[in-house]
Scaffold this motif. Structure first.
Motif, PDB file in Angstrom:
ATOM      1  N   LEU A 105      32.614  32.021  26.945  1.00 39.13           N
ATOM      2  CA  LEU A 105      32.688  31.177  28.123  1.00 39.13           C
ATOM      3  C   LEU A 105      32.197  29.790  27.720  1.00 39.13           C
ATOM      4  O   LEU A 105      31.047  29.626  27.304  1.00 39.13           O
ATOM      5  CB  LEU A 105      31.824  31.741  29.250  1.00 39.13           C
ATOM      6  CG  LEU A 105      31.824  30.938  30.553  1.00 39.13           C
ATOM      7  CD1 LEU A 105      33.224  30.889  31.164  1.00 39.13           C
ATOM      8  CD2 LEU A 105      30.827  31.508  31.552  1.00 39.13           C
ATOM      9  N   ARG A 106      33.055  28.805  27.869  1.00 39.83           N
ATOM     10  CA  ARG A 106      32.767  27.457  27.368  1.00 39.83           C
ATOM     11  C   ARG A 106      32.627  26.470  28.521  1.00 39.83           C
ATOM     12  O   ARG A 106      33.387  26.498  29.476  1.00 39.83           O
ATOM     13  CB  ARG A 106      33.885  26.992  26.438  1.00 39.83           C
ATOM     14  CG  ARG A 106      34.132  27.943  25.260  1.00 39.83           C
ATOM     15  CD  ARG A 106      35.170  27.357  24.300  1.00 39.83           C
ATOM     16  NE  ARG A 106      35.487  28.261  23.213  1.00 39.83           N
ATOM     17  CZ  ARG A 106      34.757  28.407  22.099  1.00 39.83           C
ATOM     18  NH1 ARG A 106      33.658  27.691  21.957  1.00 39.83           N
ATOM     19  NH2 ARG A 106      35.130  29.243  21.145  1.00 39.83           N
ATOM     20  N   PHE A 107      31.656  25.568  28.395  1.00 35.95           N
ATOM     21  CA  PHE A 107      31.527  24.464  29.343  1.00 35.95           C
ATOM     22  C   PHE A 107      30.897  23.273  28.629  1.00 35.95           C
ATOM     23  O   PHE A 107      30.238  23.431  27.595  1.00 35.95           O
ATOM     24  CB  PHE A 107      30.719  24.852  30.586  1.00 35.95           C
ATOM     25  CG  PHE A 107      29.490  25.679  30.327  1.00 35.95           C
ATOM     26  CD1 PHE A 107      28.258  25.092  30.115  1.00 35.95           C
ATOM     27  CD2 PHE A 107      29.567  27.072  30.328  1.00 35.95           C
ATOM     28  CE1 PHE A 107      27.122  25.863  29.900  1.00 35.95           C
ATOM     29  CE2 PHE A 107      28.437  27.856  30.130  1.00 35.95           C
ATOM     30  CZ  PHE A 107      27.217  27.251  29.908  1.00 35.95           C
ATOM     31  N   PRO A 108      31.130  22.059  29.140  1.00 28.17           N
ATOM     32  CA  PRO A 108      30.580  20.878  28.475  1.00 28.17           C
ATOM     33  C   PRO A 108      29.057  20.870  28.512  1.00 28.17           C
ATOM     34  O   PRO A 108      28.429  21.575  29.305  1.00 28.17           O
ATOM     35  CB  PRO A 108      31.144  19.709  29.302  1.00 28.17           C
ATOM     36  CG  PRO A 108      32.293  20.270  30.056  1.00 28.17           C
ATOM     37  CD  PRO A 108      31.952  21.715  30.312  1.00 28.17           C
TER      38      PRO A 108
ATOM     39  N   ASP B 103      39.236  33.347  25.592  1.00 29.32           N
ATOM     40  CA  ASP B 103      38.094  32.554  26.033  1.00 29.32           C
ATOM     41  C   ASP B 103      38.350  31.994  27.429  1.00 29.32           C
ATOM     42  O   ASP B 103      39.495  31.876  27.874  1.00 29.32           O
ATOM     43  CB  ASP B 103      37.822  31.417  25.053  1.00 29.32           C
ATOM     44  CG  ASP B 103      37.322  31.906  23.706  1.00 29.32           C
ATOM     45  OD1 ASP B 103      37.052  33.115  23.575  1.00 29.32           O
ATOM     46  OD2 ASP B 103      37.204  31.081  22.781  1.00 29.32           O
ATOM     47  N   LYS B 104      37.262  31.618  28.106  1.00 33.59           N
ATOM     48  CA  LYS B 104      37.361  31.057  29.448  1.00 33.59           C
ATOM     49  C   LYS B 104      36.542  29.776  29.550  1.00 33.59           C
ATOM     50  O   LYS B 104      35.695  29.487  28.687  1.00 33.59           O
ATOM     51  CB  LYS B 104      36.883  32.072  30.491  1.00 33.59           C
ATOM     52  CG  LYS B 104      37.841  33.250  30.682  1.00 33.59           C
ATOM     53  CD  LYS B 104      37.384  34.167  31.793  1.00 33.59           C
ATOM     54  CE  LYS B 104      38.388  35.281  32.062  1.00 33.59           C
ATOM     55  NZ  LYS B 104      39.638  34.772  32.652  1.00 33.59           N
ATOM     56  N   VAL B 105      36.795  29.029  30.625  1.00 32.98           N
ATOM     57  CA  VAL B 105      36.135  27.747  30.845  1.00 32.98           C
ATOM     58  C   VAL B 105      35.352  27.788  32.146  1.00 32.98           C
ATOM     59  O   VAL B 105      35.838  28.292  33.164  1.00 32.98           O
ATOM     60  CB  VAL B 105      37.157  26.590  30.906  1.00 32.98           C
ATOM     61  CG1 VAL B 105      36.448  25.254  31.180  1.00 32.98           C
ATOM     62  CG2 VAL B 105      37.964  26.512  29.613  1.00 32.98           C
ATOM     63  N   ALA B 106      34.133  27.280  32.118  1.00 32.08           N
ATOM     64  CA  ALA B 106      33.353  27.052  33.331  1.00 32.08           C
ATOM     65  C   ALA B 106      33.407  25.563  33.653  1.00 32.08           C
ATOM     66  O   ALA B 106      33.251  24.720  32.768  1.00 32.08           O
ATOM     67  CB  ALA B 106      31.907  27.500  33.143  1.00 32.08           C
ATOM     68  N   LEU B 107      33.649  25.246  34.906  1.00 37.40           N
ATOM     69  CA  LEU B 107      33.666  23.857  35.348  1.00 37.40           C
ATOM     70  C   LEU B 107      32.266  23.278  35.303  1.00 37.40           C
ATOM     71  O   LEU B 107      31.313  23.907  35.752  1.00 37.40           O
ATOM     72  CB  LEU B 107      34.201  23.788  36.785  1.00 37.40           C
ATOM     73  CG  LEU B 107      34.102  22.437  37.497  1.00 37.40           C
ATOM     74  CD1 LEU B 107      35.054  21.426  36.853  1.00 37.40           C
ATOM     75  CD2 LEU B 107      34.405  22.585  38.982  1.00 37.40           C
TER      76      LEU B 107
ATOM     77  N   LEU C 120      35.754  22.322  19.670  1.00 34.57           N
ATOM     78  CA  LEU C 120      36.200  23.708  19.572  1.00 34.57           C
ATOM     79  C   LEU C 120      36.331  24.129  18.112  1.00 34.57           C
ATOM     80  O   LEU C 120      36.017  25.270  17.760  1.00 34.57           O
ATOM     81  CB  LEU C 120      37.537  23.874  20.294  1.00 34.57           C
ATOM     82  CG  LEU C 120      37.458  23.830  21.828  1.00 34.57           C
ATOM     83  CD1 LEU C 120      38.850  23.665  22.426  1.00 34.57           C
ATOM     84  CD2 LEU C 120      36.783  25.079  22.377  1.00 34.57           C
ATOM     85  N   GLU C 121      36.773  23.213  17.279  1.00 36.93           N
ATOM     86  CA  GLU C 121      36.886  23.526  15.847  1.00 36.93           C
ATOM     87  C   GLU C 121      35.511  23.808  15.245  1.00 36.93           C
ATOM     88  O   GLU C 121      35.349  24.724  14.430  1.00 36.93           O
ATOM     89  CB  GLU C 121      37.570  22.370  15.105  1.00 36.93           C
ATOM     90  CG  GLU C 121      39.043  22.210  15.396  1.00 36.93           C
ATOM     91  CD  GLU C 121      39.330  21.589  16.765  1.00 36.93           C
ATOM     92  OE1 GLU C 121      40.468  21.727  17.254  1.00 36.93           O
ATOM     93  OE2 GLU C 121      38.402  20.971  17.355  1.00 36.93           O
TER      94      GLU C 121
ATOM     95  N   HIS D 295      27.379  31.734  27.452  1.00 38.69           N
ATOM     96  CA  HIS D 295      26.639  30.475  27.614  1.00 38.69           C
ATOM     97  C   HIS D 295      26.815  29.622  26.361  1.00 38.69           C
ATOM     98  O   HIS D 295      26.025  29.706  25.420  1.00 38.69           O
ATOM     99  CB  HIS D 295      25.152  30.759  27.865  1.00 38.69           C
ATOM    100  CG  HIS D 295      24.368  29.570  28.324  1.00 38.69           C
ATOM    101  ND1 HIS D 295      23.564  29.593  29.442  1.00 38.69           N
ATOM    102  CD2 HIS D 295      24.270  28.304  27.830  1.00 38.69           C
ATOM    103  CE1 HIS D 295      22.996  28.409  29.598  1.00 38.69           C
ATOM    104  NE2 HIS D 295      23.409  27.616  28.617  1.00 38.69           N
ATOM    105  N   THR D 296      27.870  28.808  26.327  1.00 38.45           N
ATOM    106  CA  THR D 296      28.112  27.915  25.197  1.00 38.45           C
ATOM    107  C   THR D 296      28.532  26.539  25.701  1.00 38.45           C
ATOM    108  O   THR D 296      29.112  26.411  26.778  1.00 38.45           O
ATOM    109  CB  THR D 296      29.206  28.443  24.248  1.00 38.45           C
ATOM    110  OG1 THR D 296      30.490  28.300  24.869  1.00 38.45           O
ATOM    111  CG2 THR D 296      28.970  29.896  23.883  1.00 38.45           C
TER     112      THR D 296
END
Length: 348
Positions: A91-94, A117-121, A72-73, A43-44
């Motif tokens: 897990l990254r999402f906006p 790492d992964k991305v959540a829409l 990301l930096e 959860h980020t």
């Protein structure tokens, strides 16, 4: 509408957060020893300030508007400080609230996030076709949508998670990250409707369903929801050992996943009881959303405040030690901080 974006200095806020006090340096060392070597943070938030088109007056006065720009930096800087020597997957999402160009933010993460790492829409409730088409690409590990994408915020899950989108997520096997519009005790019937309508939909309830403290009917609600094996929960920003203990008792150690809520977890604050407003947080740093009159009256309570990250980690530690025998605690710790999210979101 007044655009308040120019009044938010996220860069200074971040520099303040990453200037550690002696107490915070000690916390880093203590938890570095306790945390497992393998960690998945499920959860980020991450997007550029350029993706933020506006901040309306209501959003301006909420804590979630603190870090409009968190790249990301920036995230990698935090990882190097908070998770020393750990193998961290994220897990990254906006940031999912209104005023953000979600398409650009999603594209930024898709283009720049690298394995493992992964991305959540971050879906768009008012653009169902876009959201479903992006899910069908197979490039996203999960789907996040949010009641704060509406003004006023939605009180109905189906409004910000339209049924067509849930149907597609279920068919595609894409988990959803569900931030409830109110605490789980008040949203139980809405949630039960969803899990009965979409019985194969994988659901991760953000923030353990939103109870920061033990509230009436929480234990009974957890027990009822835990009967559905496709529902998991993340621990993001829950500072209560008692809430964590209830969640673990109901769901077991195999369905609770660590989440940090980065970068909101970087805010330094203490919790106090306001005689008129109830439970509140007080900060030493005067963020743009801080009520100046309240701060002046209670600022002494903020002395020595640390990142909100640490009480949340402490609550997990305390609940594990409270519920499990010493010989079992390492296994449970690995479940919560790595194994469960690896399985649920299909991390390598």
């Amino acid at each position: 509408m007044i655009d308040r974006l120019r009044d938010i200095d996220s860069y200074k806020y971040l520099e303040d957060s990453l200037t550690l006090t002696d107490r915070e340096k000690k916390l880093v060392k203590v938890f570095s020893k306790w945390l497992p070597d393998q960690i998945v943070d499920c959860h980020t938030h991450c997007n550029l300030r350029d993706h933020v088109q506006e901040v309306d007056e209501e959003m301006y006065h909420q804590m979630i508007s603190t870090f409009q720009g968190f790249s990301l930096e920036d995230s990698h800087r935090v990882e190097e400080i908070f998770f020393v020597g750990k193998n961290l997957k994220t897990l990254r999402f906006p940031f999912p609230f209104r005023g953000i160009d979600m398409k650009a933010a999603n594209d930024y993460l898709l283009t720049n996030v690298k394995d493992p790492d992964k991305v959540a829409l971050c879906g768009i409730p008012n653009d169902v076709d876009y959201t479903i088409s992006m899910l069908r690409t197979g490039r996203f590990a999960a789907l996040k949508m949010y009641d704060q994408q509406f003004n006023p915020p939605s009180e109905q899950i189906y409004e910000y998670f339209p049924p067509r989108i849930l149907e597609s997520a279920e068919k595609l096997g894409v988990p959803i990250i569900l931030h409830l519009p109110k605490t789980i005790t008040l949203c139980k019937n809405q949630l039960l409707d969803i899990v009965n309508t979409f019985p194969n939909l994988k659901i991760s309830l953000a923030h353990l369903g939103l109870p920061h403290l033990v509230i009436p009917s929480l234990e009974e609600t957890y027990d009822e929801i835990a009967k559905y094996p496709n529902i998991y929960m993340d621990t993001a920003m829950i500072p209560s050992k008692d809430v964590l203990t209830m969640a673990l008792s109901a769901f077991g150690s195999k369905r609770i996943m660590f989440g940090s809520d980065e970068p909101i977890n970087l805010i330094k604050s203490n919790v106090y009881q306001n005689p008129k407003l109830g439970e509140r947080i007080i900060t030493e740093y005067i963020y743009h959303w801080v009520d100046k009159e309240e701060h002046e009256q209670y600022k002494k309570l903020a002395v020595g405040a640390t990142h909100m990250h640490w009480p949340a980690i402490q609550a997990i530690k305390d609940s594990i030690e409270n519920l499990y025998a010493p010989e079992k605690q390492s296994e449970v710790k690995n479940d919560i901080f790595s194994i469960n999210a690896t399985r649920f979101f299909k991390f390598a």
